[in-house]
Design a protein around this motif. Structure first.
Motif, mmCIF file in Angstrom:
data_model
loop_
_atom_site.group_PDB
_atom_site.id
_atom_site.type_symbol
_atom_site.label_atom_id
_atom_site.label_comp_id
_atom_site.label_asym_id
_atom_site.label_seq_id
_atom_site.Cartn_x
_atom_site.Cartn_y
_atom_site.Cartn_z
ATOM 1 N N TRP A 36 10.345 -1.968 3.230
ATOM 2 C CA TRP A 36 9.856 -1.565 1.517
ATOM 3 C C TRP A 36 9.353 -2.464 0.802
ATOM 4 C CZ3 TRP A 36 11.691 3.124 1.636
ATOM 5 C CH2 TRP A 36 13.082 3.274 2.784
ATOM 6 N N ALA A 37 8.228 -1.831 -0.291
ATOM 7 C CA ALA A 37 6.833 -2.675 -1.274
ATOM 8 C C ALA A 37 7.111 -2.640 -2.494
ATOM 9 C CB ALA A 37 5.646 -2.917 0.013
ATOM 10 N N TRP A 38 6.466 -3.400 -2.821
ATOM 11 C CA TRP A 38 6.011 -2.984 -4.786
ATOM 12 C C TRP A 38 4.602 -3.578 -4.358
ATOM 13 C CZ3 TRP A 38 9.221 -1.243 -8.395
ATOM 14 C CH2 TRP A 38 10.385 -1.464 -8.085
ATOM 15 N N ILE A 39 4.314 -2.445 -5.265
ATOM 16 C CA ILE A 39 2.448 -2.957 -4.849
ATOM 17 C C ILE A 39 2.113 -2.525 -6.641
ATOM 18 C CG2 ILE A 39 0.503 -2.119 -5.148
ATOM 19 C CD1 ILE A 39 1.829 -0.904 -2.249
ATOM 20 N N ARG A 40 1.514 -3.569 -7.319
ATOM 21 C CA ARG A 40 0.502 -3.075 -8.656
ATOM 22 C C ARG A 40 -0.608 -2.837 -8.620
ATOM 23 N NH1 ARG A 40 2.658 -9.263 -11.978
ATOM 24 N NH2 ARG A 40 0.532 -10.478 -11.005
ATOM 25 N N GLN A 41 -0.815 -2.440 -10.342
ATOM 26 C CA GLN A 41 -2.055 -1.954 -10.725
ATOM 27 C C GLN A 41 -2.261 -2.029 -12.029
ATOM 28 O OE1 GLN A 41 -3.218 2.204 -10.299
ATOM 29 N NE2 GLN A 41 -5.547 1.631 -10.030
ATOM 30 N N PRO A 42 -3.222 -3.425 -12.707
ATOM 31 C CA PRO A 42 -3.051 -3.606 -13.678
ATOM 32 C C PRO A 42 -3.907 -2.731 -14.547
ATOM 33 C CG PRO A 42 -3.314 -5.517 -12.506
ATOM 34 C CD PRO A 42 -3.114 -4.654 -11.538
#
Lengths: 119, 108
Positions: A36-42
């Protein structure tokens, strides 16, 4: 079909901890060897990988966030979580949870949740 | 750390072919994945492992990877293809995920 949904506060104060949860539906986290993973986008910017937790419990984090981030899994609730401490305005972003698959591709993704860091 | 370079924008007329490059040192030795992101939506995988397509992705989307450049090719471009496109790899040296900066595809 596996579906992911992020939840958590949309507003966090500077220096506090950002805590998000991703709920997995359409399958049990206990039924397979899933990562499982987390990714972000400003806002207005590109995608940034935060980290991945493997089914064996091993975690890998972005070097730029490693000192502040923790990803954990709760299979009994079909959820996994993100904690990011000591946040600043630079952590304002849409945060996505996703399932990594072979070759570390991400599919599917959650719809994303906007978290704003502001006092 | 490993870096992936994409042009900020690519423009193409409807019906033509769009090619979006993704540059990286010896990227041909890695598996490259491509995502399409439309405004206000989560990214969607359109090509994986250089050239494979997930079910439901039109055959118009294809990929290639050799040397220092991977390329996403969209044939017979439609207005609905207008989106941001991101390449992504797993860097085995650092055990980190790397995304390209993204390319905005404009359909003229």
């Amino acid at each position: 079909q596996l579906q992911l949904q992020e939840s958590g506060p949309g507003l966090v104060k500077p220096s506090e901890t950002l805590s998000l949860t991703c709920t997995v539906s359409g399958g049990s986290m206990r039924s397979g060897y899933h990562d499982w993973a987390w990714i972000r986008q400003p806002p207005g910017k590109g995608l940034e990988w935060i980290g991945t937790i493997y089914y064996v419990g091993t975690t890998y984090y972005s070097p730029s966030l490693k000192s502040r981030v923790t990803i954990s899994v709760d299979p009994s609730k079909n959820q996994f979580s993100l904690n990011l401490n000591s946040v600043s305005a630079a952590d304002t972003a849409v945060y996505y949870c996703a399932r990594p698959r072979s070759s570390s591709l991400f599919d599917p993704w959650g719809q994303g949740i906007l978290v704003t860091v502001s006092s | 750390s490993y870096v992936l370079s994409q042009p900020p924008s690519v423009s193409v007329a409807p019906g033509q072919t769009a090619r979006i490059p993704c540059g990286g040192n010896n990227i041909g030795s890695k598996s490259v994945h491509w995502y399409q992101q439309k405004p206000g939506q989560a990214p969607v995988l359109v090509v994986f492992d250089d050239a494979d397509r997930p079910s439901g992705i039109p055959e118009r989307f294809s990929g290639s990877n050799s040397g220092n450049t991977a390329t996403l090719t969209i044939s017979r471009v439609e207005a609905g293809d207008e989106a941001d496109y991101y390449c992504q790899v797993w860097d085995t040296a650092t055990e980190h995920v790397v995304f390209g900066g993204g390319t905005k595809l404009t359909v003229l």
